[in-house]
Design an enzyme around this catalytic site. Structure first.
Site, PDB file in Angstrom:
ATOM      1  CG  HIS A 126      -1.979   1.368   1.458  1.00 17.06           C
ATOM      2  ND1 HIS A 126      -2.623   1.311   0.814  1.00 17.06           N
ATOM      3  CD2 HIS A 126      -1.121   2.277   1.805  1.00 17.06           C
ATOM      4  CE1 HIS A 126      -3.410   2.532   0.656  1.00 17.06           C
ATOM      5  NE2 HIS A 126      -2.222   3.440   1.463  1.00 17.06           N
ATOM      6  CD  GLU A 127       1.671   3.494   3.468  1.00 19.04           C
ATOM      7  OE1 GLU A 127       1.004   4.561   3.205  1.00 19.04           O
ATOM      8  OE2 GLU A 127       0.814   3.339   4.167  1.00 19.04           O
ATOM      9  CG  HIS A 130       1.017   6.495  -0.583  1.00 21.47           C
ATOM     10  ND1 HIS A 130      -1.030   6.691  -0.779  1.00 21.47           N
ATOM     11  CD2 HIS A 130       0.089   5.714   0.479  1.00 21.47           C
ATOM     12  CE1 HIS A 130      -1.834   6.682  -0.286  1.00 21.47           C
ATOM     13  NE2 HIS A 130      -1.202   6.259   0.683  1.00 21.47           N
ATOM     14  CG  HIS A 136      -6.099   6.518   0.889  1.00 22.62           C
ATOM     15  ND1 HIS A 136      -5.868   7.402   2.205  1.00 22.62           N
ATOM     16  CD2 HIS A 136      -4.524   5.619   1.407  1.00 22.62           C
ATOM     17  CE1 HIS A 136      -5.187   6.918   3.126  1.00 22.62           C
ATOM     18  NE2 HIS A 136      -4.125   6.167   2.188  1.00 22.62           N
TER      19      HIS A 136
END
Lengths: 194, 120
Positions: A126-127, A130, A136
């Site tokens: 997930h990170e 980013h 998101h």
């Protein structure tokens, strides 16, 4: 999927990105391997490549485990709450809350006795999204959905994630374009966070 | 207190703090509830209350909090009640990424207009 305002991304002449771990965190090869797998999931669908180097100061992406106030204005809050955060390109900063009960390997079932176990690879994937420029997503099954339940492992990119990252960086010519496996959905209740 | 007597998962006050959000279940516009300012800080942290708002948060369930709750509920596909109903509170305490969901006042998650969409 969503992008950060201004759609920041790593420049076209930098498709080979390096990452390094904060030397103050003595991480085992097993832990580093978790991050390598997480980076690999994004490399598989784009032309980006990720290489682990030793130099923390010159690396494109820097990874560290910290507790509480660690100097970026976004202090961590101990067990659960916020698990990690990462900055948009080209910052490359990836911070994880060292207070979490991170699960590095093995079957999550075996960690049921550990309160609030969080799967490290799931959060890492997930990170990294980013770090590469994705915000998101409102698609609950996607990697870029902002919440993750304790005891849950979610590491496979969904179509939503793939479309987002390929908008930013194009597709890996070796990626056959088939839909990635659906999200792993093993889940366990853990206390009031179940 | 003797911290060793406290389970590891409860030693950190912030965890207790997030769990304490359950005490706000059922709160709605017009109420004044002790500690409600903390949930306003939560919503500001994740972008539901603009960072440009620099005033001191009160314990009043005011228009600012109502708007934040509604936007949060919309983003996560919950019933948009504007109240801190049980489902909303349950969702708020789920562990999450520390990056905001709303940037510069623009929801980056809402299923409606996004910052960027591509049709395939």
């Amino acid at each position: 999927y969503t992008l950060f305002p201004g759609e920041p991304r790593w420049p076209k002449d930098r498709r080979d990105l390096t990452y390094a771990f904060d030397p103050r965190n003595p991480l085992t090869d097993e832990v580093k391997g978790v991050f390598a797998r997480a980076f690999g999931r994004w490399a598989e669908v784009t032309e980006l490549n990720f290489t682990n180097i030793e130099s923390f100061t010159t690396s494109d992406i820097t990874i560290g485990f910290y507790t509480g106030d660690h100097g970026d204005g976004e202090p961590f809050d101990g067990v659960l709450g916020t698990l990690a955060h990462a900055f948009s390109p080209p910052s490359g900063k990836f911070h994880l809350d060292a207070d979490e009960n991170w699960v590095v390997s093995g079957d999550l079932d075996s960690f049921l006795s550990v309160t609030a176990a969080v799967d490290l690879e799931s959060v890492a994937v997930h990170e990294i999204g980013h770090l590469l420029g994705l915000g998101h997503s409102s698609v609950e099954e996607s990697i870029m959905y902002p919440t993750i339940t304790t005891g849950k492992r979610k590491v496979d990119l969904t179509n939503d994630d793939v479309e987002g990252i390929q908008y930013l960086y194009g597709a890996n010519p070796n990626f056959n374009g088939t839909s990635p496996p659906s999200t792993t959905t093993r889940q366990r209740d853990t206390g009031s966070f179940g | 207190p003797n911290s060793t007597a406290i389970p590891p998962s409860l030693r950190n006050t912030t965890r207790v703090f997030w769990n304490a959000f359950s005490n706000f279940t059922g709160c709605h516009h017009g109420q004044n509830v002790d500690g409600l300012f903390r949930i306003k800080k939560y919503f500001q942290r994740f972008g539901y209350i603009p960072q440009t708002y620099t005033g001191n948060f009160t314990d009043d369930f005011d228009d600012i909090l109502k708007a934040a709750v509604e936007l949060y509920q919309k983003n996560f596909g919950l019933n948009v009640t504007g109240e801190l109903d049980a489902l909303t509170i349950k969702h708020i305490v789920i562990p999450r990424c520390g990056n905001p969901d709303v940037v510069n006042g623009t929801s980056v998650m809402h299923n409606g207009p996004r910052l960027h969409t591509v049709k395939h």
